[in-house]
Enzyme design. Structure first.
Site, PDB file in Angstrom:
ATOM      1  N   GLY A 223      70.495  31.434 -18.532  1.00  0.00           N
ATOM      2  CA  GLY A 223      71.258  30.199 -18.718  1.00  0.00           C
ATOM      3  C   GLY A 223      71.127  29.586 -20.101  1.00  0.00           C
ATOM      4  O   GLY A 223      71.383  28.398 -20.277  1.00  0.00           O
ATOM      5  N   LYS A 224      70.773  30.392 -21.111  1.00  0.00           N
ATOM      6  CA  LYS A 224      70.605  29.843 -22.459  1.00  0.00           C
ATOM      7  C   LYS A 224      71.948  29.373 -23.029  1.00  0.00           C
ATOM      8  O   LYS A 224      72.053  28.270 -23.562  1.00  0.00           O
ATOM      9  CB  LYS A 224      69.969  30.892 -23.378  1.00  0.00           C
ATOM     10  CG  LYS A 224      68.568  31.292 -22.922  1.00  0.00           C
ATOM     11  CD  LYS A 224      67.911  32.275 -23.857  1.00  0.00           C
ATOM     12  CE  LYS A 224      68.573  33.645 -23.853  1.00  0.00           C
ATOM     13  NZ  LYS A 224      68.531  34.328 -22.558  1.00  0.00           N
ATOM     14  N   THR A 225      72.954  30.228 -22.912  1.00  0.00           N
ATOM     15  CA  THR A 225      74.278  29.847 -23.409  1.00  0.00           C
ATOM     16  C   THR A 225      74.781  28.628 -22.647  1.00  0.00           C
ATOM     17  O   THR A 225      75.333  27.695 -23.236  1.00  0.00           O
ATOM     18  CB  THR A 225      75.266  31.015 -23.205  1.00  0.00           C
ATOM     19  OG1 THR A 225      74.650  32.209 -23.656  1.00  0.00           O
ATOM     20  CG2 THR A 225      76.543  30.784 -23.968  1.00  0.00           C
ATOM     21  N   GLU A 440      58.658  58.126   0.574  1.00  0.00           N
ATOM     22  CA  GLU A 440      58.798  56.701   0.922  1.00  0.00           C
ATOM     23  C   GLU A 440      57.787  56.293   1.986  1.00  0.00           C
ATOM     24  O   GLU A 440      57.192  55.219   1.912  1.00  0.00           O
ATOM     25  CB  GLU A 440      60.225  56.392   1.384  1.00  0.00           C
ATOM     26  CG  GLU A 440      61.296  56.619   0.320  1.00  0.00           C
ATOM     27  CD  GLU A 440      61.032  55.882  -0.987  1.00  0.00           C
ATOM     28  OE1 GLU A 440      60.374  54.817  -0.981  1.00  0.00           O
ATOM     29  OE2 GLU A 440      61.473  56.391  -2.046  1.00  0.00           O
ATOM     30  N   ASP A 515      57.778  55.521 -10.448  1.00  0.00           N
ATOM     31  CA  ASP A 515      56.494  55.021  -9.957  1.00  0.00           C
ATOM     32  C   ASP A 515      55.413  55.225 -11.022  1.00  0.00           C
ATOM     33  O   ASP A 515      54.599  54.338 -11.281  1.00  0.00           O
ATOM     34  CB  ASP A 515      56.059  55.772  -8.693  1.00  0.00           C
ATOM     35  CG  ASP A 515      57.071  55.621  -7.561  1.00  0.00           C
ATOM     36  OD1 ASP A 515      57.788  54.606  -7.563  1.00  0.00           O
ATOM     37  OD2 ASP A 515      57.130  56.513  -6.699  1.00  0.00           O
TER      38      ASP A 515
HETATM   39  P1  ADP Z   1      72.041  33.747 -21.207  1.00  0.00           P
HETATM   40  O1  ADP Z   1      72.775  33.061 -22.311  1.00  0.00           O
HETATM   41  O2  ADP Z   1      70.646  33.243 -21.027  1.00  0.00           O
HETATM   42  O3  ADP Z   1      72.092  35.241 -21.241  1.00  0.00           O
HETATM   43  P2  ADP Z   1      74.110  32.587 -19.621  1.00  0.00           P
HETATM   44  O4  ADP Z   1      73.960  31.165 -19.976  1.00  0.00           O
HETATM   45  O5  ADP Z   1      75.198  33.338 -20.288  1.00  0.00           O
HETATM   46  O6  ADP Z   1      72.744  33.343 -19.832  1.00  0.00           O
HETATM   47  O7  ADP Z   1      74.261  32.685 -18.038  1.00  0.00           O
HETATM   48  C1  ADP Z   1      75.248  33.491 -17.416  1.00  0.00           C
HETATM   49  C2  ADP Z   1      75.772  32.841 -16.149  1.00  0.00           C
HETATM   50  O8  ADP Z   1      74.745  32.770 -15.165  1.00  0.00           O
HETATM   51  C3  ADP Z   1      76.205  31.409 -16.343  1.00  0.00           C
HETATM   52  O9  ADP Z   1      77.525  31.346 -16.791  1.00  0.00           O
HETATM   53  C4  ADP Z   1      76.044  30.836 -14.958  1.00  0.00           C
HETATM   54  O10 ADP Z   1      77.128  31.148 -14.132  1.00  0.00           O
HETATM   55  C5  ADP Z   1      74.850  31.575 -14.424  1.00  0.00           C
HETATM   56  N1  ADP Z   1      73.603  30.800 -14.620  1.00  0.00           N
HETATM   57  C6  ADP Z   1      72.528  31.184 -15.334  1.00  0.00           C
HETATM   58  N2  ADP Z   1      71.556  30.241 -15.284  1.00  0.00           N
HETATM   59  C7  ADP Z   1      72.040  29.229 -14.535  1.00  0.00           C
HETATM   60  C8  ADP Z   1      71.521  27.964 -14.126  1.00  0.00           C
HETATM   61  N3  ADP Z   1      70.301  27.549 -14.471  1.00  0.00           N
HETATM   62  N4  ADP Z   1      72.307  27.172 -13.359  1.00  0.00           N
HETATM   63  C9  ADP Z   1      73.542  27.581 -13.006  1.00  0.00           C
HETATM   64  N5  ADP Z   1      74.084  28.747 -13.353  1.00  0.00           N
HETATM   65  C10 ADP Z   1      73.357  29.588 -14.106  1.00  0.00           C
HETATM   66 ZN    ZN Z   2      58.429  56.107  -5.224  1.00  0.00          ZN
END
Ligand code: ADP
Ligand code: ZN
Length: 609
Positions: A223-225, A440, A515
């Site tokens: 969720g960085k972006t 398994e 493994d």
């Molecule tokens: P990153 O930039 O860290 O790779 P993104 O921000 O692009 O990740 O996240 C991708 C998607 O995952 C978002 O568009 C959203 O739909 C979902 N997502 C990720 N983290 C969250 C969060 N904390 N709350 C809600 N949705 C999230």
């Molecule tokens: Zn195995």
């Protein structure tokens, strides 16, 4: 007199400019119309009445009206021959399916279980032809784009300066903090940035120093972006984004000039946010001098220059994301650059529940779905994966004609995302089946005798993804600390697969490669990261540069190698010992697996009563 001449000259120039613009516009228009016609013709040339809708295809199959389905690897388009009289050619149709894998699973099920007669044909595509085909498909578009770029260049437009959401027009990203679930502490940490962007004057009057650059650390999909967009959205400022990999250019110098233009644009739009994704692509340590490295260095140097070049009162905040902080050039982290770091962790139990709730809002869930349970089963999943699970579950529910997304739909989606799709159609030889069953069963039985390991949830020898089978364990609460005993026992459980192959069949196979990799990794980390070896002691051998290891001397380095080997070997021996002592149970579990292919936790526990 002179003045008049000048004026005339100016007029002439203006007229020239105008004509030039008009000509360019006409050329552009012609190009657009021509490609539109071309695209229309090529799309419609043989599709007219022959294409049938997906739902119609499903109905026809259900009603037994389909005789043959031909598919081509890697394409979502199918050739369908309807049942009936007359020339086969006249009965041919095409159909587009949203997910070929899901569709084929469904059809195979129909053929296997419901005795519907359909001939399934799989065509292999010559990869070379496919490439040529794709190029031809996109040719008009490519030509159009090239032309447009040329025109834009002639007109003196700048080209890519990063994507801008909103901008002078006053539009903003519509992402808000409420769209970011969990991550409460992180949001709290970043909320002052929002406030600063909203009323920079107040902060500056007070003499407050606002950070220029903030680095967001975290795995992809955490969720960085999203959080960066939310900051821009909350503050109501433009969001300019670019990915580090986009800066890496074939032509020397271009990366650097892109960085320069990015900041020029930001200065015009300020207050605003610049977001640089995958900053490690440009900001990795400046080391050697090979080709692309020097190019990288130029880009990185330009970024440093730009970061140093603007003042905090310009109210530009640069957010950058990476999941490999250790790769970054230290110069980026100096004061005045990215001197603030915020870690964006994978969500914990509560975070996962919050994310699932948020993404479930627009979905139809059945009553029996408890999102907290699902959060409990998905330790380690990122926000993106959780969002994906709900989406997959919705697809699975639709495919199975369910009223709403049920518990089992979500469970299938979790499995699909963790281990890949079940491949029930793959033919497995009896010999392979036996080997997988013992392998398994070995994992499962061994873990039963290891007190720190969680209970088995499901054992299966139905191939999934690349794995021939799998043993799933119940997840417990998230743990922040793991004990040495637990790590050692985990290694024993991992070695249980190969140990079973060895003690029951006196054979070993390639099936254990993953493994072994994981077990070896644990041993290595125990010695070098967690300081769990008596000889090496509680020191960390995690170093930036392999040369740094030399200060520890050969003795320590040799010890790591020998010790890793010994620890994995010991785990393997322990697993063998457990299995030899419980051979009867191992046999029973493996036999049952060969018969039923899948064992649930209840069935598994019965073997121990
Ligand atoms: P990153 O930039 O860290 O790779 P993104 O921000 O692009 O990740 O996240 C991708 C998607 O995952 C978002 O568009 C959203 O739909 C979902 N997502 C990720 N983290 C969250 C969060 N904390 N709350 C809600 N949705 C999230
Ligand atoms: Zn195995």
């Amino acid at each position: 007199m002179k003045d008049k001449q000048k004026e005339n000259q100016k007029k002439k120039e203006k007229r020239k400019e105008l004509i030039k613009t008009i000509v360019l516009c006409v050329i552009l228009l012609i190009c657009i119309v021509a490609s539109a016609i071309f695209i229309y013709l090529s799309e419609h040339k043989d599709k007219d009445e022959k294409e049938i809708a997906y739902t119609e295809l499903i109905n026809s199959i259900n009603e037994g009206k389909v005789e043959k389905i031909e598919m081509t690897n890697g394409s979502n388009s199918l050739k369908v021959t309807m049942a009936g009289e007359g020339e086969e050619k006249d009965r041919e149709k095409t159909a587009l399916v949203p997910s070929i894998q899901a569709f084929m699973e469904w059809v195979n099920d129909k053929v296997d279980k419901e005795n519907v007669k359909i001939e399934l044909i799989q065509n292999q595509v010559n990869p070379f032809l496919k490439v040529v085909d794709t190029i031809f498909d996109f040719l008009p578009t490519i030509l159009l784009i090239v032309l447009m770029i040329m025109i834009f260049k002639m007109q003196g437009f700048g080209g890519d300066q990063g994507k801008v959401y909103g901008g002078e027009e006053g539009k903003e990203t519509d992402v808000r903090f409420e769209d970011v679930a969990g991550l409460d502490e992180e949001k709290n940490e970043l909320i002052e940035i929002v406030d600063f962007l909203k009323k920079p004057e107040e902060y500056l009057k007070m003499g407050a120093k606002i950070p220029k650059g903030i680095l967001l650390y975290g795995k992809p999909g955490t969720g960085k972006t999203l959080i960066a967009k939310a900051i821009a959205g909350e503050a109501g400022v433009p969001f300019i984004s670019m990915s580090g990999s986009e800066f890496i250019e074939m032509f020397a110098g271009l990366g650097a000039s892109r960085v320069r233009r990015l900041f020029e644009r930001a200065k015009k739009l300020a207050p605003c946010i610049i977001f640089i994704d995958e900053i490690d692509a440009i900001g990795s340590r400046r080391t050697s001098n090979s080709g692309s490295e020097t190019e990288n260095n130029q880009t990185l140097n330009q970024l440093l220059v730009e970061m140093d070049g603007f003042d905090t009162d310009e109210t530009i905040i640069v957010l950058a994301a990476t999941n490999r902080p250790e790769m970054l050039d230290k110069a980026l982290l100096r004061p005045g650059r990215f001197d603030r770091q915020v870690t964006i962790p994978a969500p914990d139990m509560n975070g996962r529940e919050a994310i699932l709730k948020l993404h479930a809002k627009d979905k139809k869930l059945a009553e029996d779905v408890d999102l907290r349970d699902i959060a409990g089963d998905t330790a380690g999943f990122t926000g993106a994966e959780l969002a994906n699970i709900l989406n997959e579950a919705a697809i699975i529910a639709t495919r199975n004609n369910h009223e709403a997304i049920g518990k089992e739909d979500i469970e299938s989606a979790v499995k699909k995302i963790t281990v890949g799709l079940e491949k029930q159609n793959r033919v497995v030889s009896d010999k392979d089946k036996r080997l997988t069953a013992y392998h398994e069963a070995g994992h499962a039985v061994v873990s039963k005798f290891l007190p720190t390991q969680t209970d088995v949830k499901e054992v299966s020898i139905i191939p999934r993804g690349v794995a021939g089978g799998y043993t799933m364990y119940k997840t417990t609460e998230d743990k922040y600390y793991i004990s040495k005993t637990e790590l050692l026992e985990k290694m024993v459980a991992l070695m249980g697969g190969r140990a079973a192959e060895k003690v029951a069949l006196n054979e070993i196979s390639t099936g254990a490669s993953n493994d072994l990799e994981v077990a070896t990794g644990i041993a290595k980390d125990m010695l070098t990261v967690y300081g769990m070896d008596d000889f090496i002691g509680p020191i960390s051998l995690k170093v930036d540069d392999p040369y740094e290891l030399q200060i520890f001397g050969d003795k320590v380095i040799d010890q790591v190698g020998n010790q890793v080997q010994k620890m994995v070997e010991d785990a393997y021996k322990t697993a063998q010992k457990i299995l030899i002592e419980n051979m009867d149970i191992l046999d029973k579990v493996a036999q049952t697996l060969m018969e039923k292919e899948k064992i649930t936790s209840e069935e598994f526990e019965k073997f121990f009563e």
